[in-house]
Design a protein around this motif. Structure first.
Motif, PDB file in Angstrom:
ATOM      1  N   VAL A  98       0.983  -1.570   0.004  1.00  0.00           N
ATOM      2  CA  VAL A  98       0.006  -0.086  -0.214  1.00  0.00           C
ATOM      3  C   VAL A  98       0.988   1.297  -0.017  1.00  0.00           C
ATOM      4  O   VAL A  98       0.431   2.285  -0.571  1.00  0.00           O
ATOM      5  CB  VAL A  98      -0.998  -0.161   1.118  1.00  0.00           C
ATOM      6  CG1 VAL A  98      -0.307   0.205   2.409  1.00  0.00           C
ATOM      7  CG2 VAL A  98      -2.054   0.950   0.969  1.00  0.00           C
ATOM      8  N   GLU A  99       2.315   1.101   0.754  1.00  0.00           N
ATOM      9  CA  GLU A  99       3.007   2.344   0.622  1.00  0.00           C
ATOM     10  C   GLU A  99       3.485   2.922  -0.772  1.00  0.00           C
ATOM     11  O   GLU A  99       3.986   3.952  -0.992  1.00  0.00           O
ATOM     12  CB  GLU A  99       4.110   2.146   1.558  1.00  0.00           C
ATOM     13  CG  GLU A  99       3.772   1.890   3.116  1.00  0.00           C
ATOM     14  CD  GLU A  99       3.632   0.563   3.378  1.00  0.00           C
ATOM     15  OE1 GLU A  99       3.148  -0.201   2.571  1.00  0.00           O
ATOM     16  OE2 GLU A  99       3.873   0.139   4.856  1.00  0.00           O
ATOM     17  N   GLN A 100       3.401   1.648  -1.516  1.00  0.00           N
ATOM     18  CA  GLN A 100       3.868   2.041  -2.862  1.00  0.00           C
ATOM     19  C   GLN A 100       3.029   2.944  -3.716  1.00  0.00           C
ATOM     20  O   GLN A 100       3.335   3.596  -4.464  1.00  0.00           O
ATOM     21  CB  GLN A 100       4.507   0.650  -3.671  1.00  0.00           C
ATOM     22  CG  GLN A 100       5.368  -0.036  -2.926  1.00  0.00           C
ATOM     23  CD  GLN A 100       5.800  -1.322  -3.696  1.00  0.00           C
ATOM     24  OE1 GLN A 100       5.328  -2.236  -3.119  1.00  0.00           O
ATOM     25  NE2 GLN A 100       6.179  -1.422  -5.126  1.00  0.00           N
ATOM     26  N   VAL A 101       1.847   2.669  -3.567  1.00  0.00           N
ATOM     27  CA  VAL A 101       0.588   3.556  -3.943  1.00  0.00           C
ATOM     28  C   VAL A 101       0.326   4.745  -3.440  1.00  0.00           C
ATOM     29  O   VAL A 101       0.157   5.682  -4.055  1.00  0.00           O
ATOM     30  CB  VAL A 101      -0.489   2.425  -4.193  1.00  0.00           C
ATOM     31  CG1 VAL A 101      -1.611   2.977  -5.159  1.00  0.00           C
ATOM     32  CG2 VAL A 101      -0.309   1.137  -4.802  1.00  0.00           C
ATOM     33  N   PHE A 102       0.139   4.735  -2.157  1.00  0.00           N
ATOM     34  CA  PHE A 102      -0.012   5.892  -1.256  1.00  0.00           C
ATOM     35  C   PHE A 102       0.939   6.148  -0.467  1.00  0.00           C
ATOM     36  O   PHE A 102       1.584   5.694   0.470  1.00  0.00           O
ATOM     37  CB  PHE A 102      -1.215   5.579  -0.196  1.00  0.00           C
ATOM     38  CG  PHE A 102      -2.495   5.262  -1.304  1.00  0.00           C
ATOM     39  CD1 PHE A 102      -3.437   6.216  -1.932  1.00  0.00           C
ATOM     40  CD2 PHE A 102      -2.921   3.891  -1.604  1.00  0.00           C
ATOM     41  CE1 PHE A 102      -4.755   5.850  -2.475  1.00  0.00           C
ATOM     42  CE2 PHE A 102      -3.940   3.586  -2.123  1.00  0.00           C
ATOM     43  CZ  PHE A 102      -4.928   4.596  -2.789  1.00  0.00           C
ATOM     44  N   GLN A 103       1.347   7.585  -0.614  1.00  0.00           N
ATOM     45  CA  GLN A 103       2.594   8.058   0.295  1.00  0.00           C
ATOM     46  C   GLN A 103       1.804   9.499   0.954  1.00  0.00           C
ATOM     47  O   GLN A 103       1.265  10.152   0.251  1.00  0.00           O
ATOM     48  CB  GLN A 103       3.906   8.428  -0.431  1.00  0.00           C
ATOM     49  CG  GLN A 103       4.186   7.134  -1.270  1.00  0.00           C
ATOM     50  CD  GLN A 103       3.736   7.249  -2.632  1.00  0.00           C
ATOM     51  OE1 GLN A 103       3.238   8.121  -3.518  1.00  0.00           O
ATOM     52  NE2 GLN A 103       3.511   5.904  -3.309  1.00  0.00           N
ATOM     53  N   LEU A 104       2.412   9.651   1.987  1.00  0.00           N
ATOM     54  CA  LEU A 104       2.207  10.957   2.777  1.00  0.00           C
ATOM     55  C   LEU A 104       3.074  12.115   2.156  1.00  0.00           C
ATOM     56  O   LEU A 104       4.164  11.818   1.581  1.00  0.00           O
ATOM     57  CB  LEU A 104       2.762  10.802   4.117  1.00  0.00           C
ATOM     58  CG  LEU A 104       1.798  10.043   5.157  1.00  0.00           C
ATOM     59  CD1 LEU A 104       2.541   9.950   6.286  1.00  0.00           C
ATOM     60  CD2 LEU A 104       0.346  10.471   5.211  1.00  0.00           C
ATOM     61  N   ASP A 105       2.400  13.069   2.080  1.00  0.00           N
ATOM     62  CA  ASP A 105       3.210  14.480   1.344  1.00  0.00           C
ATOM     63  C   ASP A 105       3.412  15.301   2.485  1.00  0.00           C
ATOM     64  O   ASP A 105       2.925  15.082   3.715  1.00  0.00           O
ATOM     65  CB  ASP A 105       2.521  15.067   0.272  1.00  0.00           C
ATOM     66  CG  ASP A 105       1.085  15.680   0.609  1.00  0.00           C
ATOM     67  OD1 ASP A 105       0.757  15.801   1.883  1.00  0.00           O
ATOM     68  OD2 ASP A 105       0.423  15.846  -0.292  1.00  0.00           O
TER      69      ASP A 105
END
Lengths: 66, 137
Positions: free
Chosen positions: A56-63
């Motif tokens: 999931v971290e590969q698709v969604f990242q904190l900005d």
């Protein structure tokens, strides 16, 4: 939150409609997620990552704003 | 994995009730126009009772439209509903507070807003904001 749903979807040559059907949401929801207008729930984020067969971290990242 | 919070089907009527609600609203509007255009034909009807009946039926129609689920109801539509519900509540309270001031400004009897007027305005506001928010997404 930024995401790479559009990129991952393009890699699989998948339409928004096909992805929406796979994760049981509307095409409009996928469109909003890709445009960054809607942040999905954990469950939906995990479902989307599962479709792309990645973490999931590969698709969604904190900005920086998060 | 089943997330109870994002199970939007719970608590909503099937989508067909939206059409039923629209039909009820159209029926009420047609009735109002008929009574206005042909006042002489309905002399025996108690006007106040008729007004309350039509208004309540109109509210029922709006409620059915609001309560019915979309064809595709997912977590985003649920989030929009939640946001719009909050906006509607604030709008209702503001309307309640502002109505006597408006009546004072227009030199009308200060009676405040009626419960039916308040419910109609809140339901209409909810519907309007829901579709605006959905379009904006």
């Amino acid at each position: 939150m930024k995401n790479s749903v559009k990129v991952e979807r393009a890699k699989l040559s998948m339409t928004q409609h096909e992805l929406a059907d796979k994760v049981a949401v509307s095409r409009q929801t996928i469109n909003s997620i890709e445009a960054g207008r809607y942040v999905p729930s954990t469950v939906l984020a995990l479902k989307i990552a599962k479709v792309f067969n990645c973490m999931v971290e590969q698709v969604f990242q904190l900005d920086d704003l998060d | 994995m089943k997330d109870q919070f994002f199970e939007p089907k719970h608590g909503f009527l099937p989508n067909v009730f939206r059409r039923i609600g629209i039909a009820v609203i159209v029926g009420v509007l047609v009735s109002i126009v008929t009574f206005k255009l042909l006042p002489g034909q309905f002399k025996l009807v108690n006007k106040e009772l008729l007004r309350i009946f039509l208004l309540n039926t109109f509210i029922l129609g709006l409620l059915l439209v609001v309560w019915a689920r979309d064809k595709v109801e997912d977590e985003m539509t649920f989030a929009i509903r939640f946001k719009v519900l909050g906006m509607t509540m604030i709008n209702g309270v503001l309307l309640l507070l502002i109505a006597p001031i408006i009546q004072l400004l227009f030199k009308e009897p200060v009676t405040g807003i009626g419960s039916q007027q308040l419910v109609v305005s809140m339901l209409l506001f909810y519907l309007l904001m829901y579709f605006v928010q959905k379009r904006a997404r």
